[in-house]
Design a protein around this motif. Structure first.
Motif, short mmCIF file in Angstrom:
data_model
loop_
_atom_site.label_atom_id
_atom_site.label_comp_id
_atom_site.label_asym_id
_atom_site.label_seq_id
_atom_site.Cartn_x
_atom_site.Cartn_y
_atom_site.Cartn_z
N GLY A 113 0.40 -1.33 -0.08
CA GLY A 113 0.32 0.17 -0.08
C GLY A 113 1.10 1.33 -0.32
O GLY A 113 0.60 2.57 0.22
N LYS A 114 2.31 1.23 -0.14
CA LYS A 114 3.22 2.60 0.08
C LYS A 114 3.25 2.56 -1.58
O LYS A 114 3.86 1.81 -2.36
CB LYS A 114 4.47 1.83 1.10
N LYS A 115 3.09 4.71 -1.81
CA LYS A 115 4.41 4.27 -2.64
C LYS A 115 5.90 3.79 -3.23
O LYS A 115 6.81 4.77 -2.43
CB LYS A 115 3.96 5.94 -3.31
N THR A 116 6.15 3.80 -3.92
CA THR A 116 7.97 3.34 -4.60
C THR A 116 8.28 4.12 -5.64
O THR A 116 7.12 4.44 -6.04
CB THR A 116 7.98 1.69 -4.51
N ILE A 117 9.54 3.99 -6.02
CA ILE A 117 9.90 4.78 -6.93
C ILE A 117 9.37 3.98 -8.79
O ILE A 117 9.13 4.28 -9.04
CB ILE A 117 11.24 4.50 -6.91
N TYR A 118 8.90 2.88 -8.09
CA TYR A 118 7.74 2.51 -9.76
C TYR A 118 6.34 2.63 -9.56
O TYR A 118 5.92 2.35 -10.40
CB TYR A 118 7.81 0.40 -9.36
N SER A 119 6.11 3.58 -8.53
CA SER A 119 4.63 4.45 -8.75
C SER A 119 4.40 5.05 -9.63
O SER A 119 3.46 5.58 -9.58
CB SER A 119 3.93 4.78 -6.98
N LEU A 120 5.33 5.79 -10.45
CA LEU A 120 4.96 6.42 -10.98
C LEU A 120 4.58 6.53 -12.33
O LEU A 120 4.43 5.09 -12.57
CB LEU A 120 7.02 6.53 -12.00
N ALA A 121 3.38 7.45 -12.73
CA ALA A 121 2.52 7.24 -13.48
C ALA A 121 3.15 6.33 -15.13
O ALA A 121 2.09 5.47 -15.40
CB ALA A 121 1.85 9.04 -14.07
N PHE A 122 4.00 6.99 -15.40
CA PHE A 122 4.25 5.73 -16.69
C PHE A 122 5.08 4.62 -16.48
O PHE A 122 4.90 3.70 -17.93
CB PHE A 122 5.32 6.86 -17.51
N LEU A 123 5.17 4.43 -15.60
CA LEU A 123 5.58 2.96 -14.96
C LEU A 123 4.52 2.20 -15.02
O LEU A 123 4.29 1.04 -15.07
CB LEU A 123 6.30 3.26 -14.05
N GLN A 124 3.33 2.45 -14.04
CA GLN A 124 2.75 1.74 -13.93
C GLN A 124 1.74 1.56 -15.26
O GLN A 124 0.47 0.70 -15.37
CB GLN A 124 1.41 2.66 -12.93
N LYS A 125 1.64 2.26 -16.22
CA LYS A 125 1.22 2.36 -17.68
C LYS A 125 1.40 0.74 -18.45
O LYS A 125 1.39 0.74 -19.40
CB LYS A 125 0.98 3.03 -18.66
N LEU A 126 2.71 0.65 -18.19
CA LEU A 126 3.59 -0.26 -18.90
C LEU A 126 3.17 -2.23 -18.49
O LEU A 126 2.65 -1.78 -17.54
CB LEU A 126 5.40 0.12 -18.52
N PRO A 127 3.52 -2.97 -18.81
CA PRO A 127 2.37 -4.00 -19.08
C PRO A 127 2.87 -4.80 -17.90
O PRO A 127 4.32 -3.63 -17.54
CB PRO A 127 3.12 -5.04 -20.54
N GLN A 128 2.61 -5.81 -17.00
CA GLN A 128 3.28 -6.16 -15.74
C GLN A 128 4.69 -6.81 -16.54
O GLN A 128 4.91 -7.10 -17.29
CB GLN A 128 2.21 -7.70 -16.00
N TYR A 129 5.61 -6.27 -15.26
CA TYR A 129 7.00 -6.75 -15.23
C TYR A 129 7.94 -5.23 -15.55
O TYR A 129 9.08 -5.46 -15.99
CB TYR A 129 6.90 -8.55 -15.54
N PHE A 130 7.33 -5.14 -16.82
CA PHE A 130 8.20 -4.14 -17.84
C PHE A 130 8.42 -2.62 -17.12
O PHE A 130 9.40 -2.54 -17.36
CB PHE A 130 7.21 -4.06 -18.81
N ASP A 131 8.22 -2.97 -15.77
CA ASP A 131 8.51 -1.89 -15.28
C ASP A 131 9.69 -1.93 -14.23
O ASP A 131 10.58 -0.38 -13.96
CB ASP A 131 7.30 -1.75 -13.94
N SER A 132 10.19 -2.97 -13.93
CA SER A 132 11.36 -3.75 -13.66
C SER A 132 12.66 -3.15 -14.15
O SER A 132 13.92 -2.82 -14.47
CB SER A 132 11.27 -5.04 -13.14
N VAL A 133 11.44 -3.44 -16.17
CA VAL A 133 12.87 -3.40 -16.92
C VAL A 133 12.67 -2.22 -17.23
O VAL A 133 14.47 -1.63 -17.32
CB VAL A 133 11.95 -4.23 -18.67
N VAL A 134 12.48 -1.46 -17.29
CA VAL A 134 12.42 0.28 -17.75
C VAL A 134 13.21 0.99 -17.08
O VAL A 134 14.66 1.36 -16.91
CB VAL A 134 11.16 0.81 -17.68
N ALA A 135 12.68 0.72 -15.32
CA ALA A 135 13.53 1.84 -14.03
C ALA A 135 15.06 0.69 -13.93
O ALA A 135 15.61 1.55 -14.00
CB ALA A 135 12.80 0.94 -13.17
N GLY A 136 14.87 -0.37 -14.77
CA GLY A 136 16.15 -1.34 -14.21
C GLY A 136 17.16 -0.39 -15.52
O GLY A 136 18.49 -0.26 -14.96
N THR A 137 16.45 0.23 -16.76
CA THR A 137 17.55 -0.23 -17.50
C THR A 137 18.53 1.51 -17.52
O THR A 137 19.23 1.90 -17.61
CB THR A 137 16.76 -0.22 -18.76
N ILE A 138 16.83 2.62 -17.06
CA ILE A 138 17.06 3.92 -16.35
C ILE A 138 18.72 3.83 -15.09
O ILE A 138 19.31 4.58 -15.43
CB ILE A 138 16.46 4.35 -16.69
#
Length: 298
Positions: A113-138
């Protein structure tokens, strides 16, 4: 497909761990066991601050600082206390366990229930598991580029020279003690940062999550050196993250065969041992081929 995407995302995130150890293990030629304590410390600091309402990005930055301070302790034990690096790291790692418990107040803290660095709007719009790929790449690109820039400066070159030959560096007016302090602080700061981003990805921090971290970090380094050979320093830093991804995919392949996840540490050790022995096996194979060619020629 989702499992492969998840493995790639985790590989990028855990690549920060490999980069941290690369600085101490390869550039400084120092065996630093502090990473086994710094990783959960970064996780504990970031998760505890987020639970208390701190901005997740500030909490992640605080994890880097906490890791750097842990590296400072180890460096002071080495430079001022004249304690061997291996023992100094073990002492710091052991002490950090109690600090983790004090920071979290218990052995495990959830981010439900807490916001993390993965709670950014553009990451939330990505398909499942792609948030860690994009955040990790950055993160990987930013951190690696910063390291390349740092190592290209005069201070960074002095840092590399100290790792190559401390006595020669000292004769050139470079302080090996200063380089040791700086190197271990940056190295463990990156490990603490890795602990923070992995904990936020997993959704919790645990005091025991540092167990076997040095094997995982070494696996990323060794696999990158076996797969990607004859690279310059800048390319090698990027290759470490790719080595982390390959390592994660190897673990996924092994688990898909049917082995239990309880055996991950054993599997990690076997993979690392195999990769470290591969150059020797190849050398013997080449020698055998050369011998056979010479024998046929005669």
């Amino acid at each position: 497909m989702n499992l492969i995407v998840s493995a790639i995302g985790q590989g990028f995130l855990w690549g920060l761990l490999g980069l941290g150890l690369f600085l101490s293990f390869r550039i400084m030629n120092t065996t630093d066991m502090t990473v086994e304590g710094t990783f959960p410390l970064g996780a504990a600091v970031s998760v505890s601050l987020i639970v208390q309402g701190t901005n997740p990005f500030l909490a992640t930055l605080a994890a880097f600082v906490a890791g750097a301070l842990a590296g400072l302790v180890t460096a002071l034990l080495i430079t001022k206390g004249k304690i061997p690096s291996l023992l100094a790291g073990i002492l710091t790692m052991t002490g950090i366990y109690s600090i983790d418990l004090m920071v979290m107040g218990k052995s495990n803290v959830s981010l439900l229930g807490k916001k993390t660095i993965y709670s950014l709007a553009f990451l939330q719009k990505l398909p499942q598991y792609f948030d860690s790929v994009v955040a990790g790449t950055i993160l990987m690109v930013l951190v690696t580029c910063d390291l390349i820039w740092f190592l290209s400066t005069d201070f960074g070159q002095a840092f590399i020279a100290t790792g190559d030959n401390p006595q020669m560096a000292k004769s050139q007016g470079i302080s090996p003690q200063q380089m040791t302090v700086a190197g271990l602080m940056i190295s463990n700061g990156l490990v603490g940062l890795c602990g923070a981003v992995v904990a936020q990805s997993n959704g919790y921090a645990d005091v025991n999550m540092g167990m076997g971290m040095i094997v995982i970090a070494l696996a990323s380094i060794i696999i990158s050196e076996v797969v990607f050979r004859n690279l310059g320093l800048a390319s090698r830093l990027f290759a470490v993250s790719l080595g982390s991804i390959i390592y994660r995919l190897l673990l996924l392949a092994v688990l898909q065969v049917g082995l239990s996840s309880n055996n991950l540490n054993l599997i990690s050790s076997l993979v690392l041992a195999a990769c470290m022995m591969l150059p020797q096996v190849e050398e013997k194979f080449r020698l055998k081929q050369t011998f056979m060619k010479g024998f046929k020629h005669d």
